[in-house]
Motif scaffolding. Structure first.
Motif, PDB file in Angstrom:
ATOM      1  N   ARG A 192       0.809  -1.217   0.000  1.00 42.47           N
ATOM      2  CA  ARG A 192       0.000   0.000   0.000  1.00 42.47           C
ATOM      3  C   ARG A 192       0.841   1.265   0.000  1.00 42.47           C
ATOM      4  NH1 ARG A 192      -3.455  -2.871   3.757  1.00 42.47           N
ATOM      5  NH2 ARG A 192      -2.443  -1.788   5.487  1.00 42.47           N
ATOM      6  N   LYS A 193       2.131   1.127   0.232  1.00 44.24           N
ATOM      7  CA  LYS A 193       3.005   2.296   0.298  1.00 44.24           C
ATOM      8  C   LYS A 193       3.159   2.936  -1.085  1.00 44.24           C
ATOM      9  CE  LYS A 193       4.356   2.343   4.650  1.00 44.24           C
ATOM     10  NZ  LYS A 193       4.244   3.532   5.518  1.00 44.24           N
ATOM     11  N   LYS A 194       3.089   4.275  -1.123  1.00 43.11           N
ATOM     12  CA  LYS A 194       3.265   4.993  -2.383  1.00 43.11           C
ATOM     13  C   LYS A 194       4.636   4.702  -2.990  1.00 43.11           C
ATOM     14  CE  LYS A 194       0.164   8.881  -1.382  1.00 43.11           C
ATOM     15  NZ  LYS A 194       0.071  10.348  -1.203  1.00 43.11           N
ATOM     16  N   SER A 195       5.633   4.630  -2.131  1.00 42.91           N
ATOM     17  CA  SER A 195       6.987   4.377  -2.618  1.00 42.91           C
ATOM     18  C   SER A 195       7.079   3.013  -3.281  1.00 42.91           C
ATOM     19  CB  SER A 195       7.991   4.479  -1.469  1.00 42.91           C
ATOM     20  OG  SER A 195       7.631   3.582  -0.436  1.00 42.91           O
ATOM     21  N   LYS A 197       4.635   1.426  -4.805  1.00 43.36           N
ATOM     22  CA  LYS A 197       3.939   1.526  -6.085  1.00 43.36           C
ATOM     23  C   LYS A 197       4.820   2.226  -7.122  1.00 43.36           C
ATOM     24  CE  LYS A 197      -0.632   1.516  -3.919  1.00 43.36           C
ATOM     25  NZ  LYS A 197      -1.863   2.297  -3.634  1.00 43.36           N
ATOM     26  N   LYS A 198       5.563   3.243  -6.682  1.00 44.01           N
ATOM     27  CA  LYS A 198       6.489   3.921  -7.593  1.00 44.01           C
ATOM     28  C   LYS A 198       7.612   2.979  -8.021  1.00 44.01           C
ATOM     29  CE  LYS A 198       5.725   8.644  -5.929  1.00 44.01           C
ATOM     30  NZ  LYS A 198       6.366   9.821  -5.257  1.00 44.01           N
ATOM     31  N   LYS A 201       6.316   0.639 -10.644  1.00 43.81           N
ATOM     32  CA  LYS A 201       6.273   1.281 -11.957  1.00 43.81           C
ATOM     33  C   LYS A 201       7.677   1.370 -12.562  1.00 43.81           C
ATOM     34  CE  LYS A 201       4.485   5.350 -14.380  1.00 43.81           C
ATOM     35  NZ  LYS A 201       5.649   5.485 -15.261  1.00 43.81           N
ATOM     36  N   SER A 327       9.946   4.081   4.648  1.00 40.19           N
ATOM     37  CA  SER A 327       8.977   4.496   3.632  1.00 40.19           C
ATOM     38  C   SER A 327       8.463   3.323   2.818  1.00 40.19           C
ATOM     39  CB  SER A 327       9.605   5.544   2.694  1.00 40.19           C
ATOM     40  OG  SER A 327      10.561   4.951   1.831  1.00 40.19           O
ATOM     41  N   ARG A 328       9.136   2.194   2.909  1.00 39.97           N
ATOM     42  CA  ARG A 328       8.713   0.997   2.172  1.00 39.97           C
ATOM     43  C   ARG A 328       8.091  -0.060   3.076  1.00 39.97           C
ATOM     44  NH1 ARG A 328      11.513   4.190  -0.578  1.00 39.97           N
ATOM     45  NH2 ARG A 328      11.624   4.090  -2.850  1.00 39.97           N
TER      46      ARG A 328
END
Length: 371
Positions: A192-195, A197-198, A201, A327-328
Protein backbone atom coordinates in the motif's frame (compact mmCIF):
# COMPACT_ATOMS: atom_id res chain seq x y z
CA UNK A 1 17.84 -32.38 25.96
CA UNK A 2 20.06 -33.90 23.27
CA UNK A 3 23.83 -33.66 23.58
CA UNK A 4 25.52 -30.52 22.35
CA UNK A 5 28.56 -31.26 20.19
CA UNK A 6 31.34 -29.06 18.87
CA UNK A 7 32.93 -29.82 15.48
CA UNK A 8 36.18 -28.50 14.08
CA UNK A 9 37.20 -28.64 10.42
CA UNK A 10 38.90 -31.99 11.05
CA UNK A 11 35.81 -33.86 12.27
CA UNK A 12 32.87 -31.98 10.71
CA UNK A 13 32.44 -34.89 8.29
CA UNK A 14 30.95 -36.80 11.23
CA UNK A 15 28.02 -34.39 11.44
CA UNK A 16 24.85 -36.12 10.24
CA UNK A 17 22.74 -32.98 9.72
CA UNK A 18 23.58 -32.74 6.02
CA UNK A 19 20.02 -31.65 5.16
CA UNK A 20 20.06 -28.74 7.61
CA UNK A 21 19.50 -25.43 5.73
CA UNK A 22 22.79 -24.03 7.05
CA UNK A 23 24.90 -27.15 6.50
CA UNK A 24 26.43 -26.12 3.17
CA UNK A 25 27.13 -22.57 4.40
CA UNK A 26 28.84 -23.85 7.56
CA UNK A 27 30.72 -26.48 5.57
CA UNK A 28 32.16 -23.73 3.37
CA UNK A 29 33.63 -21.96 6.40
CA UNK A 30 35.05 -25.14 7.88
CA UNK A 31 36.56 -26.29 4.57
CA UNK A 32 38.45 -23.04 3.91
CA UNK A 33 40.85 -20.82 5.74
CA UNK A 34 38.61 -17.96 6.80
CA UNK A 35 40.76 -15.31 5.09
CA UNK A 36 40.14 -17.10 1.78
CA UNK A 37 36.47 -16.19 2.17
CA UNK A 38 36.68 -12.85 3.98
CA UNK A 39 39.88 -11.09 3.03
CA UNK A 40 40.03 -8.79 6.05
CA UNK A 41 39.42 -11.56 8.59
CA UNK A 42 42.65 -13.22 9.72
CA UNK A 43 42.00 -13.43 13.44
CA UNK A 44 39.44 -16.21 13.67
CA UNK A 45 38.81 -19.94 13.46
CA UNK A 46 35.42 -21.47 12.67
CA UNK A 47 33.65 -24.36 14.39
CA UNK A 48 30.15 -25.82 14.29
CA UNK A 49 27.82 -26.69 17.15
CA UNK A 50 25.18 -29.39 16.78
CA UNK A 51 22.29 -29.65 19.22
CA UNK A 52 19.23 -31.75 18.48
CA UNK A 53 18.29 -31.02 14.88
CA UNK A 54 19.99 -27.60 14.83
CA UNK A 55 23.39 -26.59 13.53
CA UNK A 56 25.14 -23.23 14.00
CA UNK A 57 28.49 -21.69 13.16
CA UNK A 58 30.78 -20.61 15.98
CA UNK A 59 33.74 -18.26 15.51
CA UNK A 60 36.72 -18.14 17.87
CA UNK A 61 38.47 -14.78 17.53
CA UNK A 62 41.34 -12.79 18.98
CA UNK A 63 42.76 -9.33 18.44
CA UNK A 64 44.47 -8.39 15.23
CA UNK A 65 44.66 -4.84 13.93
CA UNK A 66 42.48 -3.99 10.95
CA UNK A 67 40.05 -6.88 11.33
CA UNK A 68 36.49 -6.77 10.07
CA UNK A 69 33.98 -5.81 12.73
CA UNK A 70 31.98 -9.12 12.89
CA UNK A 71 34.99 -10.66 14.67
CA UNK A 72 36.14 -7.67 16.69
CA UNK A 73 34.32 -5.87 19.51
CA UNK A 74 36.93 -3.11 19.36
CA UNK A 75 36.32 -2.61 15.65
CA UNK A 76 32.54 -2.63 16.11
CA UNK A 77 32.41 -0.11 18.95
CA UNK A 78 35.58 1.93 18.71
CA UNK A 79 36.10 2.10 14.94
CA UNK A 80 32.85 1.36 13.12
CA UNK A 81 30.70 3.33 15.57
CA UNK A 82 33.01 6.33 15.22
CA UNK A 83 32.71 6.17 11.44
CA UNK A 84 28.91 5.99 11.72
CA UNK A 85 28.97 8.96 14.08
CA UNK A 86 30.77 11.03 11.47
CA UNK A 87 27.83 10.50 9.09
CA UNK A 88 25.26 11.83 11.57
CA UNK A 89 24.37 15.37 12.56
CA UNK A 90 23.77 15.17 16.29
CA UNK A 91 24.60 17.45 19.17
CA UNK A 92 27.84 16.61 20.89
CA UNK A 93 29.25 14.83 17.86
CA UNK A 94 32.80 16.14 18.42
CA UNK A 95 32.66 15.28 22.11
CA UNK A 96 31.53 11.74 21.40
CA UNK A 97 34.16 11.32 18.72
CA UNK A 98 36.80 12.36 21.24
CA UNK A 99 35.40 9.85 23.72
CA UNK A 100 35.79 7.07 21.14
CA UNK A 101 39.43 8.05 20.54
CA UNK A 102 40.09 8.03 24.28
CA UNK A 103 38.45 4.65 24.74
CA UNK A 104 40.69 3.17 22.04
CA UNK A 105 43.70 3.98 24.22
CA UNK A 106 42.08 2.52 27.35
CA UNK A 107 40.22 -0.59 26.22
CA UNK A 108 42.70 -3.48 26.02
CA UNK A 109 43.20 -5.57 22.94
CA UNK A 110 42.26 -8.65 24.97
CA UNK A 111 38.62 -7.58 24.77
CA UNK A 112 38.66 -9.12 21.30
CA UNK A 113 39.36 -12.57 22.71
CA UNK A 114 35.83 -13.80 22.20
CA UNK A 115 33.85 -16.73 20.85
CA UNK A 116 30.80 -15.79 18.77
CA UNK A 117 27.72 -18.01 18.71
CA UNK A 118 25.83 -18.05 15.41
CA UNK A 119 28.21 -15.60 13.74
CA UNK A 120 28.21 -16.12 9.96
CA UNK A 121 30.66 -13.33 9.09
CA UNK A 122 27.82 -11.17 7.78
CA UNK A 123 26.27 -8.00 9.17
CA UNK A 124 22.96 -9.72 10.01
CA UNK A 125 22.90 -13.17 11.59
CA UNK A 126 19.77 -15.34 11.81
CA UNK A 127 19.13 -17.62 14.79
CA UNK A 128 17.00 -20.68 15.54
CA UNK A 129 14.78 -20.75 18.61
CA UNK A 130 17.03 -21.72 21.51
CA UNK A 131 15.59 -23.02 24.76
CA UNK A 132 17.09 -21.82 28.01
CA UNK A 133 18.57 -25.28 28.56
CA UNK A 134 20.22 -25.18 25.13
CA UNK A 135 21.79 -21.77 25.80
CA UNK A 136 23.11 -23.11 29.10
CA UNK A 137 24.50 -26.24 27.43
CA UNK A 138 26.18 -24.19 24.69
CA UNK A 139 27.77 -21.97 27.33
CA UNK A 140 29.12 -24.95 29.27
CA UNK A 141 30.55 -26.42 26.06
CA UNK A 142 32.22 -23.18 25.04
CA UNK A 143 33.65 -22.56 28.51
CA UNK A 144 35.19 -26.03 28.35
CA UNK A 145 36.77 -25.62 24.89
CA UNK A 146 37.50 -21.86 25.01
CA UNK A 147 38.33 -20.95 28.61
CA UNK A 148 38.95 -17.26 29.32
CA UNK A 149 36.93 -16.21 26.26
CA UNK A 150 34.01 -13.78 26.29
CA UNK A 151 30.90 -15.42 24.78
CA UNK A 152 29.07 -13.19 22.29
CA UNK A 153 25.68 -13.35 20.55
CA UNK A 154 25.38 -10.75 17.79
CA UNK A 155 22.28 -9.54 15.88
CA UNK A 156 19.63 -9.68 18.61
CA UNK A 157 16.38 -7.71 18.25
CA UNK A 158 13.06 -7.95 20.07
CA UNK A 159 11.02 -8.78 16.96
CA UNK A 160 12.93 -11.91 15.95
CA UNK A 161 14.84 -12.88 19.08
CA UNK A 162 12.71 -11.90 22.07
CA UNK A 163 12.79 -15.37 23.64
CA UNK A 164 16.53 -15.77 23.14
CA UNK A 165 17.16 -12.31 24.59
CA UNK A 166 15.13 -13.28 27.66
CA UNK A 167 17.20 -16.46 28.08
CA UNK A 168 20.41 -14.45 27.80
CA UNK A 169 19.14 -11.99 30.40
CA UNK A 170 18.37 -14.87 32.80
CA UNK A 171 21.94 -16.16 32.34
CA UNK A 172 23.44 -12.72 33.08
CA UNK A 173 24.58 -11.85 29.57
CA UNK A 174 24.94 -8.10 29.12
CA UNK A 175 23.20 -6.29 26.22
CA UNK A 176 25.03 -3.63 24.24
CA UNK A 177 23.23 -1.74 21.48
CA UNK A 178 24.93 -2.26 18.13
CA UNK A 179 22.80 -0.54 15.48
CA UNK A 180 19.33 0.28 14.18
CA UNK A 181 17.76 -2.42 12.00
CA UNK A 182 14.64 -2.44 9.83
CA UNK A 183 12.33 -5.42 9.33
CA UNK A 184 9.64 -5.71 6.66
CA UNK A 185 7.06 -8.31 7.66
CA UNK A 186 3.61 -7.08 6.56
CA UNK A 187 3.10 -7.66 2.85
CA UNK A 188 -0.18 -5.75 2.68
CA UNK A 189 1.30 -2.71 4.41
CA UNK A 190 4.28 -2.77 2.06
CA UNK A 191 2.15 -2.97 -1.08
CA UNK A 192 0.00 0.00 0.00
CA UNK A 193 3.01 2.30 0.30
CA UNK A 194 3.27 4.99 -2.38
CA UNK A 195 6.99 4.38 -2.62
CA UNK A 196 6.40 0.68 -3.31
CA UNK A 197 3.94 1.53 -6.09
CA UNK A 198 6.49 3.92 -7.59
CA UNK A 199 9.14 1.22 -7.42
CA UNK A 200 6.72 -1.19 -9.10
CA UNK A 201 6.27 1.28 -11.96
CA UNK A 202 10.05 1.74 -12.18
CA UNK A 203 10.47 -2.03 -12.48
CA UNK A 204 7.94 -2.16 -15.32
CA UNK A 205 9.43 0.80 -17.19
CA UNK A 206 13.14 0.16 -16.67
CA UNK A 207 15.35 -0.54 -19.66
CA UNK A 208 17.60 -2.66 -17.46
CA UNK A 209 17.41 -6.46 -17.53
CA UNK A 210 16.54 -8.12 -14.22
CA UNK A 211 17.90 -11.66 -13.89
CA UNK A 212 17.26 -14.02 -10.98
CA UNK A 213 19.88 -16.70 -10.31
CA UNK A 214 21.91 -15.69 -13.35
CA UNK A 215 25.24 -17.30 -14.28
CA UNK A 216 26.95 -15.98 -11.16
CA UNK A 217 30.20 -17.91 -11.76
CA UNK A 218 30.97 -15.66 -14.75
CA UNK A 219 30.54 -12.49 -12.68
CA UNK A 220 32.24 -13.20 -9.34
CA UNK A 221 34.89 -10.51 -9.71
CA UNK A 222 32.30 -7.96 -10.84
CA UNK A 223 30.08 -8.82 -7.85
CA UNK A 224 32.99 -8.21 -5.48
CA UNK A 225 33.75 -4.94 -7.29
CA UNK A 226 30.15 -3.67 -6.95
CA UNK A 227 29.90 -4.73 -3.30
CA UNK A 228 33.25 -3.13 -2.49
CA UNK A 229 32.35 0.14 -4.21
CA UNK A 230 29.49 0.52 -1.78
CA UNK A 231 30.44 -1.16 1.48
CA UNK A 232 34.23 -0.84 1.50
CA UNK A 233 35.10 2.31 -0.47
CA UNK A 234 32.02 4.39 0.38
CA UNK A 235 31.21 3.20 3.89
CA UNK A 236 33.96 1.42 5.84
CA UNK A 237 37.09 -0.65 5.29
CA UNK A 238 36.16 -2.80 8.27
CA UNK A 239 33.01 -4.13 6.62
CA UNK A 240 33.59 -7.76 5.56
CA UNK A 241 35.55 -7.88 2.32
CA UNK A 242 34.33 -11.07 0.66
CA UNK A 243 36.33 -12.90 -1.97
CA UNK A 244 35.44 -14.58 -5.24
CA UNK A 245 35.85 -17.92 -3.43
CA UNK A 246 33.03 -16.92 -1.07
CA UNK A 247 30.76 -15.86 -3.94
CA UNK A 248 31.40 -19.10 -5.83
CA UNK A 249 30.65 -21.13 -2.70
CA UNK A 250 27.39 -19.25 -2.13
CA UNK A 251 26.08 -20.28 -5.55
CA UNK A 252 25.88 -23.83 -4.21
CA UNK A 253 24.78 -22.96 -0.67
CA UNK A 254 21.25 -23.79 0.42
CA UNK A 255 18.69 -20.98 0.65
CA UNK A 256 20.68 -18.36 -1.26
CA UNK A 257 19.46 -16.41 -4.27
CA UNK A 258 21.28 -13.95 -6.54
CA UNK A 259 19.48 -11.13 -8.37
CA UNK A 260 21.38 -9.18 -11.01
CA UNK A 261 20.54 -5.95 -12.82
CA UNK A 262 22.14 -5.72 -16.24
CA UNK A 263 22.68 -2.88 -18.67
CA UNK A 264 22.96 -5.01 -21.80
CA UNK A 265 25.53 -7.59 -20.60
CA UNK A 266 27.11 -5.32 -17.99
CA UNK A 267 26.24 -6.22 -14.40
CA UNK A 268 25.39 -2.93 -12.64
CA UNK A 269 23.58 -4.13 -9.52
CA UNK A 270 23.46 -7.32 -7.48
CA UNK A 271 22.07 -8.85 -4.32
CA UNK A 272 22.64 -12.19 -2.69
CA UNK A 273 19.85 -13.04 -0.27
CA UNK A 274 20.13 -15.71 2.38
CA UNK A 275 17.11 -17.15 4.17
CA UNK A 276 16.62 -19.22 7.29
CA UNK A 277 13.52 -20.21 9.24
CA UNK A 278 11.19 -17.79 7.45
CA UNK A 279 13.54 -14.80 7.50
CA UNK A 280 15.64 -13.52 4.62
CA UNK A 281 18.45 -11.01 4.67
CA UNK A 282 20.89 -9.65 2.09
CA UNK A 283 24.57 -10.14 3.00
CA UNK A 284 25.75 -9.09 -0.48
CA UNK A 285 24.47 -5.91 -2.13
CA UNK A 286 26.23 -3.62 -4.53
CA UNK A 287 25.61 -1.38 -7.49
CA UNK A 288 27.58 0.75 -9.91
CA UNK A 289 28.00 4.14 -8.25
CA UNK A 290 28.84 5.77 -11.57
CA UNK A 291 25.16 5.52 -12.58
CA UNK A 292 22.95 8.44 -11.49
CA UNK A 293 20.58 8.03 -8.55
CA UNK A 294 17.68 8.54 -10.96
CA UNK A 295 18.51 5.18 -12.57
CA UNK A 296 17.00 3.62 -9.46
CA UNK A 297 19.32 0.61 -9.21
CA UNK A 298 19.11 0.40 -5.41
CA UNK A 299 15.34 0.88 -5.54
CA UNK A 300 15.04 -2.01 -7.99
CA UNK A 301 17.21 -4.32 -5.89
CA UNK A 302 15.11 -3.54 -2.81
CA UNK A 303 11.81 -3.88 -4.69
CA UNK A 304 12.53 -7.36 -6.02
CA UNK A 305 13.48 -8.53 -2.53
CA UNK A 306 10.39 -6.96 -0.94
CA UNK A 307 8.26 -8.92 -3.40
CA UNK A 308 9.23 -12.05 -1.49
CA UNK A 309 7.63 -10.86 1.76
CA UNK A 310 4.47 -12.81 2.56
CA UNK A 311 2.77 -14.59 5.45
CA UNK A 312 5.66 -17.04 5.66
CA UNK A 313 8.62 -14.82 4.76
CA UNK A 314 10.08 -11.76 6.54
CA UNK A 315 12.72 -9.44 5.08
CA UNK A 316 15.36 -8.33 7.59
CA UNK A 317 16.60 -5.19 5.81
CA UNK A 318 19.61 -4.75 8.10
CA UNK A 319 20.77 -1.21 8.95
CA UNK A 320 21.35 2.06 7.13
CA UNK A 321 19.21 4.42 5.01
CA UNK A 322 16.48 4.16 7.63
CA UNK A 323 14.06 6.72 6.14
CA UNK A 324 14.16 4.85 2.80
CA UNK A 325 13.34 1.53 4.45
CA UNK A 326 10.63 2.97 6.69
CA UNK A 327 8.98 4.50 3.63
CA UNK A 328 8.71 1.00 2.17
CA UNK A 329 6.89 -0.50 5.10
CA UNK A 330 9.70 -1.71 7.32
CA UNK A 331 9.66 -1.23 11.10
CA UNK A 332 12.59 -0.02 13.19
CA UNK A 333 14.11 -2.08 16.01
CA UNK A 334 17.25 -1.49 18.06
CA UNK A 335 19.69 -4.38 17.70
CA UNK A 336 21.93 -5.64 20.48
CA UNK A 337 25.03 -7.68 21.04
CA UNK A 338 24.82 -9.85 24.15
CA UNK A 339 28.06 -10.84 25.85
CA UNK A 340 29.21 -12.69 28.93
CA UNK A 341 32.70 -11.79 29.93
CA UNK A 342 35.16 -13.93 31.84
CA UNK A 343 35.08 -12.65 35.46
CA UNK A 344 38.68 -13.63 36.16
CA UNK A 345 40.20 -11.80 33.17
CA UNK A 346 42.27 -8.86 34.36
CA UNK A 347 41.72 -5.48 32.73
CA UNK A 348 38.17 -6.32 31.62
CA UNK A 349 36.16 -4.81 34.47
CA UNK A 350 37.03 -1.18 33.77
CA UNK A 351 36.78 -1.62 30.00
CA UNK A 352 33.33 -3.16 30.06
CA UNK A 353 32.18 -0.55 32.60
CA UNK A 354 33.29 2.22 30.23
CA UNK A 355 31.61 0.53 27.29
CA UNK A 356 28.36 0.23 29.25
CA UNK A 357 28.46 3.97 29.98
CA UNK A 358 28.91 4.55 26.25
CA UNK A 359 26.07 2.09 25.64
CA UNK A 360 23.63 4.29 27.56
CA UNK A 361 24.56 7.30 25.42
CA UNK A 362 24.15 5.34 22.20
CA UNK A 363 20.72 4.08 23.30
CA UNK A 364 19.54 7.64 23.93
CA UNK A 365 20.80 8.73 20.51
CA UNK A 366 19.14 5.76 18.82
CA UNK A 367 15.76 6.61 20.40
CA UNK A 368 15.90 10.19 19.15
CA UNK A 369 16.90 9.70 15.53
CA UNK A 370 16.65 7.08 12.79
CA UNK A 371 19.76 6.81 10.60
Amino acid sequence: MNDVRLYSKTDFSKCQLTQHPLYSYIQTFLNHDISCLVENCRNATCYAIEFGKELILVVDAQFQAGQTYPTSLRAQYLDYAQEELALTEIKGQKLLSGAFRLLKTIVPQKIDEAVYVGNYLVSTNLFPNFTLEEVQAIELLLNKHFPNKTIVYRSQNSFLNQELMEHLDVLDYQPFISRQVFIAHQAQVIKRKKSFKKDCKLAKDTMFDIRIDFDVENYTERIIELYSQLYISKYSKINPLYTTVFIEAMTDAQNTQFIGIFDDEKLIGVTMSWSFDGVLTVPILGYDLSYPKEAGIYRLLTYFTLLRVNDEQIFHMSSGVGPFKLSRGAEYFPEYIYYKRVPSAKGYTCSFWLLQKLNKILIRISKKKVF
